[in-house]
Design an enzyme around this catalytic site. Structure first.
Site, PDB file in Angstrom:
ATOM      1  N   LYS A 157      13.218 -10.196  31.045  1.00 24.45           N
ATOM      2  CA  LYS A 157      13.282  -8.949  31.206  1.00 24.45           C
ATOM      3  C   LYS A 157      14.740  -8.480  30.757  1.00 24.45           C
ATOM      4  CE  LYS A 157      12.546  -4.783  32.902  1.00 24.45           C
ATOM      5  NZ  LYS A 157      11.674  -3.882  31.939  1.00 24.45           N
ATOM      6  N   CYS A 209      14.143   1.117  24.952  1.00 24.74           N
ATOM      7  CA  CYS A 209      13.606   1.391  25.962  1.00 24.74           C
ATOM      8  C   CYS A 209      13.506   2.977  26.161  1.00 24.74           C
ATOM      9  CB  CYS A 209      14.640   1.007  27.046  1.00 24.74           C
ATOM     10  SG  CYS A 209      14.018   1.263  28.972  1.00 24.74           S
TER      11      CYS A 209
END
Ligand SMILES: C=Cc1c(C(=O)O)[nH]c(=O)[nH]c1=O
Length: 309
Positions: free
Chosen positions: A44, A128
């Site tokens: 992650k 992101c």
């Protein structure tokens, strides 16, 4: 074998892996990826300190894919560095995704990872879309240039970048030109979710995720043509780099499309989230069936062979 792939001179038994963010926040998930038929796994995206992320519900699957505004929940980079230290690289290559909240945070994490002297492959996340107040770095070309200059200086070895989708030829040109000015950027992962979309539930007359008034990144069927276009755009523009395809993969057919578009490896996000790690055995079998039916003996023979009319 038929499904062998390579990236940065490293061999993979299958081109398939998870997209960062899916099945990779905790050690148990990473171990499930290791035990699966995926050729590799990625952690992650991590930040300097652990993060809880955005309030839930923050992920919803739909008939056409998914929407998420997780908000970068992760255990902090040291947790993933510990996993990378213990990992058996002879079993499967391991990628680490890095998504610091600032250039300084990214440099601190890259320095620590570099000093661990591991064969882990770094994918620097420039895309992101879900940290409130933080724009996607790769949509600000000056910020991207600064980040890549600093990362190249500090990391000082090959690495890759996770890119957002672009939708304009001039943006493909400019982003590729920037990446081509950074020779240590050896692979480009296209695409991250298409940011700030809105899914509406008409029964409830409501959005379906809590953060950001329901705005979130979409994946799945929604994004496949955009993902393929970004893979092919950077494949054409960056001949000295490799491309990892991500977006809309749910069967061997989409894996084959990403390979035709130019991908060396292929990441699976939404479909992995929904089906679990067993998906990799299915995708490998479906891809092998397509290759055999068409008489291909390696992925090499397929990569980038997309025909134009
Ligand atoms: C790293 C944060 C990301 C997230 C997130 O944690 O919200 N979701 C995405 O679809 N892509 C990201 O890159």
């Amino acid at each position: 074998s038929l499904l062998s792939a390579s990236l940065l001179g490293i061999d993979f038994a299958s081109p398939l892996m998870n997209a960062s963010g899916v099945c990779c926040r905790y050690n148990e998930e990473l171990d499930a990826m290791l035990a699966s038929d995926a050729g590799s796994l990625i952690t992650k995206s991590c930040t300097l300190l652990p993060r809880e992320g955005n309030p839930e519900p923050r992920y919803t699957a739909t008939a056409l894919g998914s929407i998420n505004s997780m908000g970068l929940p992760n255990e902090g980079y040291e947790y993933y560095l510990d996993y990378a230290v213990k990992h058996d690289y002879a079993k499967k290559p391991l990628f680490m995704s890095v998504a610091g909240l600032s250039l300084e945070d990214n440099m601190a994490m890259l320095t620590a990872i570099r000093e661990a002297k591991l064969p882990a492959i770094v994918e620097l996340n420039l895309s992101c879309p879900n940290v409130p107040g933080k724009p996607q770095i790769a949509y600000d070309f000056e910020a991207m240039e600064s980040m890549l200059e600093a990362a190249s200086r500090v990391w000082a070895q090959p690495f890759g970048v996770k890119m957002p989708p672009y939708f304009d030829i001039a943006h493909f040109d400019e982003a590729a030109a920037i990446l081509n000015r950074h020779p240590l950027v050896k692979f480009i992962t296209c695409i991250n979710s298409i940011g700030n979309a809105l899914v509406i539930d008409i029964e409830r007359e409501s959005v379906v995720i809590k953060p950001k008034d329901g705005f979130g990144g979409i994946g799945g069927d929604y994004v496949l043509p955009t993902a393929l276009a970004n893979v092919n755009a950077f494949f054409r523009r960056c001949p000295d780099k490799q491309v990892i395809g991500c977006g809309g993969v749910k069967s061997g057919a989409e894996v084959f499309m990403h390979l035709l578009a130019g991908a060396s490896l292929v990441q699976v996000g939404t479909a992995l989230q929904e089906e679990g790690c067993g998906i990799f055995a299915r995708l490998n079998a479906e891809l092998a069936e397509i290759l055999q039916r068409k008489g291909y003996r390696s992925l090499e023979e397929v990569r980038g062979k997309l025909r134009t009319l």
